[in-house]
Design a protein around this motif. Structure first.
Motif, PDB file in Angstrom:
ATOM      1  N   ALA A 100       5.885  -3.685  21.310  1.00 59.68           N
ATOM      2  CA  ALA A 100       6.693  -4.533  20.431  1.00 59.68           C
ATOM      3  C   ALA A 100       5.859  -5.059  19.268  1.00 59.68           C
ATOM      4  N   ILE A 101       4.640  -5.510  19.573  1.00 58.12           N
ATOM      5  CA  ILE A 101       3.759  -6.023  18.522  1.00 58.12           C
ATOM      6  C   ILE A 101       3.342  -4.896  17.589  1.00 58.12           C
ATOM      7  N   VAL A 102       3.000  -3.756  18.157  1.00 55.28           N
ATOM      8  CA  VAL A 102       2.611  -2.604  17.336  1.00 55.28           C
ATOM      9  C   VAL A 102       3.749  -2.211  16.406  1.00 55.28           C
ATOM     10  N   GLY A 103       4.983  -2.224  16.927  1.00 56.93           N
ATOM     11  CA  GLY A 103       6.144  -1.879  16.107  1.00 56.93           C
ATOM     12  C   GLY A 103       6.315  -2.818  14.930  1.00 56.93           C
ATOM     13  N   ARG A 104       6.096  -4.110  15.163  1.00 60.41           N
ATOM     14  CA  ARG A 104       6.227  -5.073  14.065  1.00 60.41           C
ATOM     15  C   ARG A 104       5.125  -4.881  13.030  1.00 60.41           C
ATOM     16  N   VAL A 105       3.914  -4.626  13.488  1.00 67.24           N
ATOM     17  CA  VAL A 105       2.802  -4.436  12.558  1.00 67.24           C
ATOM     18  C   VAL A 105       2.986  -3.172  11.729  1.00 67.24           C
ATOM     19  N   MET A 106       3.552  -2.132  12.330  1.00 63.69           N
ATOM     20  CA  MET A 106       3.693  -0.851  11.648  1.00 63.69           C
ATOM     21  C   MET A 106       4.585  -0.936  10.417  1.00 63.69           C
ATOM     22  N   ARG A 107       5.439  -1.917  10.341  1.00 67.95           N
ATOM     23  CA  ARG A 107       6.299  -2.058   9.165  1.00 67.95           C
ATOM     24  C   ARG A 107       5.493  -2.240   7.886  1.00 67.95           C
ATOM     25  N   TRP A 108       4.258  -2.744   8.031  1.00 73.81           N
ATOM     26  CA  TRP A 108       3.431  -3.031   6.861  1.00 73.81           C
ATOM     27  C   TRP A 108       2.391  -1.940   6.594  1.00 73.81           C
ATOM     28  N   LEU A 109       2.432  -0.863   7.369  1.00 74.99           N
ATOM     29  CA  LEU A 109       1.346   0.114   7.300  1.00 74.99           C
ATOM     30  C   LEU A 109       1.839   1.525   6.991  1.00 74.99           C
ATOM     31  N   ARG A 110       2.916   1.632   6.255  1.00 79.36           N
ATOM     32  CA  ARG A 110       3.433   2.958   5.921  1.00 79.36           C
ATOM     33  C   ARG A 110       2.725   3.572   4.721  1.00 79.36           C
ATOM     34  N   GLU A 111       2.182   2.735   3.853  1.00 72.83           N
ATOM     35  CA  GLU A 111       1.501   3.211   2.665  1.00 72.83           C
ATOM     36  C   GLU A 111       0.195   2.438   2.490  1.00 72.83           C
ATOM     37  N   PRO A 112      -0.853   3.073   1.963  1.00 71.80           N
ATOM     38  CA  PRO A 112      -2.123   2.366   1.751  1.00 71.80           C
ATOM     39  C   PRO A 112      -1.999   1.368   0.597  1.00 71.80           C
ATOM     40  N   SER A 113      -2.418   0.137   0.816  1.00 75.67           N
ATOM     41  CA  SER A 113      -2.353  -0.892  -0.216  1.00 75.67           C
ATOM     42  C   SER A 113      -3.277  -2.039   0.183  1.00 75.67           C
ATOM     43  N   ALA A 114      -3.374  -3.026  -0.697  1.00 80.54           N
ATOM     44  CA  ALA A 114      -4.162  -4.215  -0.371  1.00 80.54           C
ATOM     45  C   ALA A 114      -3.556  -4.927   0.831  1.00 80.54           C
ATOM     46  N   ARG A 115      -2.246  -4.827   0.981  1.00 79.33           N
ATOM     47  CA  ARG A 115      -1.578  -5.459   2.118  1.00 79.33           C
ATOM     48  C   ARG A 115      -2.047  -4.858   3.440  1.00 79.33           C
ATOM     49  N   THR A 116      -2.408  -3.562   3.414  1.00 78.95           N
ATOM     50  CA  THR A 116      -2.922  -2.904   4.616  1.00 78.95           C
ATOM     51  C   THR A 116      -4.190  -3.604   5.096  1.00 78.95           C
ATOM     52  N   ALA A 117      -5.116  -3.882   4.150  1.00 82.32           N
ATOM     53  CA  ALA A 117      -6.341  -4.595   4.500  1.00 82.32           C
ATOM     54  C   ALA A 117      -6.026  -6.014   4.967  1.00 82.32           C
ATOM     55  N   GLY A 118      -5.000  -6.634   4.378  1.00 84.08           N
ATOM     56  CA  GLY A 118      -4.605  -7.974   4.799  1.00 84.08           C
ATOM     57  C   GLY A 118      -4.111  -8.006   6.232  1.00 84.08           C
ATOM     58  N   VAL A 119      -3.337  -6.988   6.611  1.00 91.33           N
ATOM     59  CA  VAL A 119      -2.876  -6.886   7.997  1.00 91.33           C
ATOM     60  C   VAL A 119      -4.069  -6.727   8.932  1.00 91.33           C
ATOM     61  N   GLY A 120      -5.032  -5.878   8.517  1.00 87.58           N
ATOM     62  CA  GLY A 120      -6.233  -5.707   9.318  1.00 87.58           C
ATOM     63  C   GLY A 120      -6.999  -7.005   9.467  1.00 87.58           C
ATOM     64  N   PHE A 121      -7.091  -7.770   8.393  1.00 89.55           N
ATOM     65  CA  PHE A 121      -7.798  -9.056   8.434  1.00 89.55           C
ATOM     66  C   PHE A 121      -7.158  -9.994   9.452  1.00 89.55           C
ATOM     67  N   VAL A 122      -5.841 -10.075   9.427  1.00 86.66           N
ATOM     68  CA  VAL A 122      -5.136 -10.946  10.371  1.00 86.66           C
ATOM     69  C   VAL A 122      -5.352 -10.473  11.805  1.00 86.66           C
ATOM     70  N   LEU A 123      -5.264  -9.159  12.023  1.00 87.51           N
ATOM     71  CA  LEU A 123      -5.486  -8.614  13.365  1.00 87.51           C
ATOM     72  C   LEU A 123      -6.900  -8.935  13.855  1.00 87.51           C
ATOM     73  N   GLY A 124      -7.890  -8.779  12.964  1.00 91.52           N
ATOM     74  CA  GLY A 124      -9.272  -9.059  13.344  1.00 91.52           C
ATOM     75  C   GLY A 124      -9.491 -10.519  13.671  1.00 91.52           C
ATOM     76  N   ALA A 125      -8.923 -11.406  12.854  1.00 94.87           N
ATOM     77  CA  ALA A 125      -9.101 -12.836  13.095  1.00 94.87           C
ATOM     78  C   ALA A 125      -8.415 -13.271  14.383  1.00 94.87           C
ATOM     79  N   VAL A 126      -7.193 -12.806  14.590  1.00 87.94           N
ATOM     80  CA  VAL A 126      -6.445 -13.194  15.796  1.00 87.94           C
ATOM     81  C   VAL A 126      -7.118 -12.643  17.045  1.00 87.94           C
ATOM     82  N   GLN A 127      -7.544 -11.377  16.991  1.00 91.40           N
ATOM     83  CA  GLN A 127      -8.230 -10.774  18.126  1.00 91.40           C
ATOM     84  C   GLN A 127      -9.487 -11.567  18.481  1.00 91.40           C
ATOM     85  N   SER A 128     -10.251 -11.955  17.459  1.00 89.92           N
ATOM     86  CA  SER A 128     -11.484 -12.694  17.709  1.00 89.92           C
ATOM     87  C   SER A 128     -11.213 -14.055  18.326  1.00 89.92           C
TER      88      SER A 128
END
Length: 218
Positions: A100-128
């Motif tokens: 379910a979480i992966v599905g929600r995140v995937m909505r922002w990862l269909r095309e390469p953009s600065a937003r892609t790095a932003g999603v990664g940043f949030v994932l990294g911070a939350v995971q940590s």
């Protein structure tokens, strides 16, 4: 330093990020922007881990001696065992399903953009911030006797080690996309069809390692 490295590697078992990388590899068509999307995602995640680690290490450094006493205490082993048991229980209750979480995140990862790095940043911070090995590893780094310059420079290595398994997973998925009929491709297909079991297995693995480290600390 050895303990800090060990916990950084344990922290690299990032089921959510690896699941997102696999999902990108599955969803994107051949010839898509897989490499560009995943590269931005991992760089963003690395930044999330690194930026989050700085204030945590500053906090541990400001506490000082109590951190050392806590780590050296036999009670620290007890805490690790309890955390490992709790992690196993939570994994059992969730069944390792993060789709379910992966599905929600995937909505922002269909095309390469600065937003892609932003999603990664949030994932990294939350995971940590939700990872026990992350805090323990930085605790050992704080009391490891390194100079201030080396300690904070080591955060670059720490964040890199914490992303080592997702980084290798990204290369593995790229290889499978290029050779879907290979043995690796068949193994990937099996793992994709049994994603819940794989996620649960990773959760149990971390739990067992924490318990074993805790027992060894007693």
């Amino acid at each position: 330093m050895f303990h800090a490295v060990s916990y950084a590697l344990l922290d690299s078992i990032n089921v959510l990020l690896i699941g997102v990388i696999v999902a990108i590899g599955v969803v994107l068509p051949a010839g898509g922007h897989y490499g560009r999307i995943v590269a931005r995602l991992i760089v963003g995640d690395w930044l999330g881990v690194f930026v989050t680690s700085v204030p945590v290490l500053l906090l541990f450094d400001s506490i000082g001696a109590p951190i050392r006493r806590a780590i050296e205490s036999s009670w620290f082993g007890v805490v690790l065992i309890l955390v490992g048991v709790l992690s196993a229980v939570l994994t059992w209750r969730s069944g390792g399903d993060s789709s379910a979480i992966v599905g929600r995140v995937m909505r922002w990862l269909r095309e390469p953009s600065a937003r892609t790095a932003g999603v990664g940043f949030v994932l990294g911070a939350v995971q940590s911030l939700t990872s026990v090995p992350f805090y323990i590893g930085l605790g050992f780094l704080s009391v490891g006797g390194l100079s201030v310059l080396l300690r904070y420079s080591a955060l670059v290595l720490y964040a890199s080690l914490a992303l080592s398994l997702p980084f290798l997973s990204a290369f593995a998925v790229a290889f499978v996309r290029a050779r879907p009929r290979s043995a690796a491709g068949r193994a990937f297909a099996w793992a994709r069809d049994h994603s819940e079991q794989m996620s649960a297995g990773a959760g149990y693995f971390v739990a067992v390692i924490l318990v074993l480290i805790g027992v060894g600390h007693l």
